[in-house]
Design an enzyme around this catalytic site. Sequence first.
Site, mmCIF file in Angstrom:
data_model
loop_
_atom_site.group_PDB
_atom_site.id
_atom_site.type_symbol
_atom_site.label_atom_id
_atom_site.label_comp_id
_atom_site.label_asym_id
_atom_site.label_seq_id
_atom_site.Cartn_x
_atom_site.Cartn_y
_atom_site.Cartn_z
ATOM 1 N N SER A 20 -48.618 -38.522 -12.222
ATOM 2 C CA SER A 20 -48.621 -37.389 -13.139
ATOM 3 C C SER A 20 -48.976 -36.107 -12.380
ATOM 4 O O SER A 20 -49.764 -36.139 -11.436
ATOM 5 C CB SER A 20 -49.679 -37.670 -14.217
ATOM 6 O OG SER A 20 -49.457 -36.899 -15.367
ATOM 7 N N PRO A 21 -48.412 -34.979 -12.798
ATOM 8 C CA PRO A 21 -48.757 -33.721 -12.113
ATOM 9 C C PRO A 21 -50.247 -33.423 -12.234
ATOM 10 O O PRO A 21 -50.829 -33.560 -13.310
ATOM 11 C CB PRO A 21 -47.921 -32.680 -12.866
ATOM 12 C CG PRO A 21 -47.535 -33.312 -14.159
ATOM 13 C CD PRO A 21 -47.477 -34.780 -13.907
ATOM 14 N N CYS A 67 -52.953 -30.406 -10.947
ATOM 15 C CA CYS A 67 -53.355 -29.182 -10.262
ATOM 16 C C CYS A 67 -54.467 -29.495 -9.271
ATOM 17 O O CYS A 67 -55.386 -30.255 -9.588
ATOM 18 C CB CYS A 67 -53.926 -28.172 -11.261
ATOM 19 S SG CYS A 67 -52.730 -27.520 -12.409
ATOM 20 N N ALA A 102 -48.485 -28.632 -11.549
ATOM 21 C CA ALA A 102 -47.973 -27.437 -12.215
ATOM 22 C C ALA A 102 -47.741 -26.367 -11.155
ATOM 23 O O ALA A 102 -48.686 -25.913 -10.497
ATOM 24 C CB ALA A 102 -48.955 -26.951 -13.261
ATOM 25 N N GLN A 149 -43.311 -29.994 -11.290
ATOM 26 C CA GLN A 149 -43.529 -29.459 -12.632
ATOM 27 C C GLN A 149 -43.528 -27.937 -12.564
ATOM 28 O O GLN A 149 -44.379 -27.348 -11.896
ATOM 29 C CB GLN A 149 -44.859 -29.956 -13.201
ATOM 30 C CG GLN A 149 -45.008 -29.618 -14.676
ATOM 31 C CD GLN A 149 -46.348 -30.016 -15.248
ATOM 32 O OE1 GLN A 149 -47.384 -29.666 -14.679
ATOM 33 N NE2 GLN A 149 -46.346 -30.732 -16.359
ATOM 34 N N TYR A 196 -49.979 -24.175 -22.525
ATOM 35 C CA TYR A 196 -49.451 -23.148 -21.628
ATOM 36 C C TYR A 196 -48.257 -22.453 -22.295
ATOM 37 O O TYR A 196 -47.899 -22.762 -23.439
ATOM 38 C CB TYR A 196 -49.146 -23.763 -20.255
ATOM 39 C CG TYR A 196 -50.419 -24.302 -19.626
ATOM 40 C CD1 TYR A 196 -51.496 -23.443 -19.383
ATOM 41 C CD2 TYR A 196 -50.597 -25.652 -19.349
ATOM 42 C CE1 TYR A 196 -52.695 -23.922 -18.853
ATOM 43 C CE2 TYR A 196 -51.794 -26.138 -18.818
ATOM 44 C CZ TYR A 196 -52.843 -25.265 -18.578
ATOM 45 O OH TYR A 196 -54.022 -25.736 -18.083
ATOM 46 N N ARG A 245 -42.377 -31.946 -20.299
ATOM 47 C CA ARG A 245 -43.646 -32.472 -20.802
ATOM 48 C C ARG A 245 -44.013 -31.716 -22.067
ATOM 49 O O ARG A 245 -43.972 -30.485 -22.090
ATOM 50 C CB ARG A 245 -44.758 -32.342 -19.753
ATOM 51 C CG ARG A 245 -46.120 -32.768 -20.300
ATOM 52 C CD ARG A 245 -47.174 -32.943 -19.235
ATOM 53 N NE ARG A 245 -47.176 -34.327 -18.748
ATOM 54 C CZ ARG A 245 -48.199 -34.888 -18.100
ATOM 55 N NH1 ARG A 245 -49.301 -34.189 -17.850
ATOM 56 N NH2 ARG A 245 -48.138 -36.136 -17.687
ATOM 57 N N LEU A 281 -54.983 -42.112 -20.146
ATOM 58 C CA LEU A 281 -55.864 -43.278 -20.118
ATOM 59 C C LEU A 281 -55.082 -44.584 -20.026
ATOM 60 O O LEU A 281 -55.369 -45.550 -20.725
ATOM 61 C CB LEU A 281 -56.834 -43.256 -21.302
ATOM 62 C CG LEU A 281 -57.907 -42.159 -21.196
ATOM 63 C CD1 LEU A 281 -58.791 -42.114 -22.429
ATOM 64 C CD2 LEU A 281 -58.779 -42.331 -19.944
ATOM 65 N N ARG A 339 -55.584 -39.602 -13.365
ATOM 66 C CA ARG A 339 -56.903 -39.906 -12.783
ATOM 67 C C ARG A 339 -56.956 -41.276 -12.137
ATOM 68 O O ARG A 339 -57.597 -41.453 -11.088
ATOM 69 C CB ARG A 339 -57.984 -39.759 -13.871
ATOM 70 C CG ARG A 339 -58.203 -38.300 -14.252
ATOM 71 C CD ARG A 339 -58.951 -38.165 -15.549
ATOM 72 N NE ARG A 339 -58.174 -38.641 -16.693
ATOM 73 C CZ ARG A 339 -58.556 -38.562 -17.950
ATOM 74 N NH1 ARG A 339 -59.730 -38.032 -18.232
ATOM 75 N NH2 ARG A 339 -57.795 -39.005 -18.933
HETATM 76 C C1 FMN Z 1 -57.185 -33.002 -11.696
HETATM 77 C C2 FMN Z 1 -56.175 -32.959 -12.787
HETATM 78 C C3 FMN Z 1 -55.196 -31.973 -12.769
HETATM 79 C C4 FMN Z 1 -54.201 -31.938 -13.764
HETATM 80 N N1 FMN Z 1 -53.185 -31.051 -13.667
HETATM 81 C C5 FMN Z 1 -52.123 -31.138 -14.508
HETATM 82 C C6 FMN Z 1 -50.930 -30.396 -14.276
HETATM 83 O O1 FMN Z 1 -50.778 -29.708 -13.280
HETATM 84 N N2 FMN Z 1 -49.938 -30.516 -15.192
HETATM 85 C C7 FMN Z 1 -50.033 -31.348 -16.282
HETATM 86 O O2 FMN Z 1 -49.103 -31.413 -17.083
HETATM 87 N N3 FMN Z 1 -51.136 -32.089 -16.475
HETATM 88 C C8 FMN Z 1 -52.151 -32.027 -15.604
HETATM 89 N N4 FMN Z 1 -53.232 -32.848 -15.768
HETATM 90 C C9 FMN Z 1 -53.177 -33.866 -16.828
HETATM 91 C C10 FMN Z 1 -52.631 -35.177 -16.279
HETATM 92 O O3 FMN Z 1 -51.328 -35.029 -15.737
HETATM 93 C C11 FMN Z 1 -52.620 -36.269 -17.338
HETATM 94 O O4 FMN Z 1 -51.741 -35.904 -18.357
HETATM 95 C C12 FMN Z 1 -54.022 -36.518 -17.936
HETATM 96 O O5 FMN Z 1 -55.014 -36.506 -16.926
HETATM 97 C C13 FMN Z 1 -54.091 -37.834 -18.682
HETATM 98 O O6 FMN Z 1 -53.709 -38.904 -17.841
HETATM 99 P P1 FMN Z 1 -54.801 -39.863 -17.119
HETATM 100 O O7 FMN Z 1 -55.646 -40.448 -18.194
HETATM 101 O O8 FMN Z 1 -53.949 -40.879 -16.376
HETATM 102 O O9 FMN Z 1 -55.612 -39.014 -16.189
HETATM 103 C C14 FMN Z 1 -54.242 -32.885 -14.809
HETATM 104 C C15 FMN Z 1 -55.259 -33.837 -14.848
HETATM 105 C C16 FMN Z 1 -56.192 -33.893 -13.846
HETATM 106 C C17 FMN Z 1 -57.238 -34.980 -13.876
#
Ligand code: FMN
Length: 370
Positions: free
Chosen positions: A22-23, A25, A57, A100, A182, A230, A301, A324
Amino acid sequence: MSTLFSPITLRGLTLSNRIMVSPMCQYSAEDGSATDWHFTHINSLALSGAAMFCIEATHVEATGRITPGCLGLYSDANEAALKPILASLRKHSKTAIAMQLAHAGRKASSARPWDGGQLLPLEKGGWQTEAPSAVPHKEGESAPHAIDDAGLKRVRDAFVAATRRAERLGIDAIELHGAHGYLLHQFLSPIANKRTDQYGGSLENRMRYPLEVFDAVRAAFPDRKPVGVRVSATDWVEGGWDLPQTIEFARALKTRGVDWIDVSSGGVSPLQKIPLGPGYQVPLAQAVKQATGVTTMAVGLITEAKQAEDIVASGKADMVTLARGMLYDPRWGWHAAAELGGEVGAPPQYWRSQPSTQKALFGATSFGAR
Ligand SMILES: Cc1cc2nc3c(=O)[nH]c(=O)nc-3n(C[C@H](O)[C@H](O)[C@H](O)COP(=O)(O)O)c2cc1C
């Protein structure tokens, strides 16, 4: 047979499994340009076993960055900084690379998360933000400027210019960021969009600008390469953007040739009440898939191999995307493949890590010594 480790085709791109990184930042760019941190981060997660890695992003304008440390693709310097990183990735990994493309709108000009993440005032290096309407994200914050027609054209053109740069960099797929409060999500959500022109009011009007941006990006990217979006399927706020509207948006995107909908949620309002729990957004992805037939990604999650397998094998979503969990275990895909009887690509330098009970994990490998 594992469904998670079975191939899927997105337009002209065939992935060997249904996992995307997943993207995420990294807040570590300089003037939008990737740094040595990106080299480490991207190359590390390109070896996760996921068939696709989505670059964080990547903002199409300097003023569209969430934080001063956010990645951009609005200048020759931004493009040049990504080039050696992608060259290294291509040398050592077979993962497909998505990017992204994003604009933060009224959530731009924020401090990095580890600096508190709040709106940065001008005197502390912040900048004037723009949004569909002059409504701040949080009560008490200074208001964004409402984007006028010239601004709408400028931002749309910036998405197109970044798309062309992405193509020049050899990016395989684009994901438009229409989630997490956003800019594009701000147009969709009645919480942020109070416009009285053709871009505000009815659902059709609120969808208009995100659809225009999608069309412009789609037209600027080669036909054979996929473009996904997304979305936040709900604002988790009464009277906000919700699942039925998301389904209408997905239908409109489908007629325009969208290749996937990556189904997230929330982000437009601090009043949101999110029912967090394992796979909590999966039912949203499932509803979008069922109603529209569009290829969907489930996110949020998802941490366990069997959980991911169940999501795709039961048809709740076509792919999973992990954030994560991948940071915590940058070989998540390898471990999932080992557990589910799948196969992943690995660089020859690491072949010897293959567990003795998993001789087929990396496919047909052979190595010797004397
Ligand atoms: C460090 C970090 C940076 C993130 N940056 C972005 C991002 O650039 N673009 C985006 O759509 N979501 C971003 N997210 C959200 C994740 O892509 C994801 O949708 C969210 O963490 C839930 O998934 P997970 O439970 O596997 O972490 C970010 C999440 C984390 C933890």
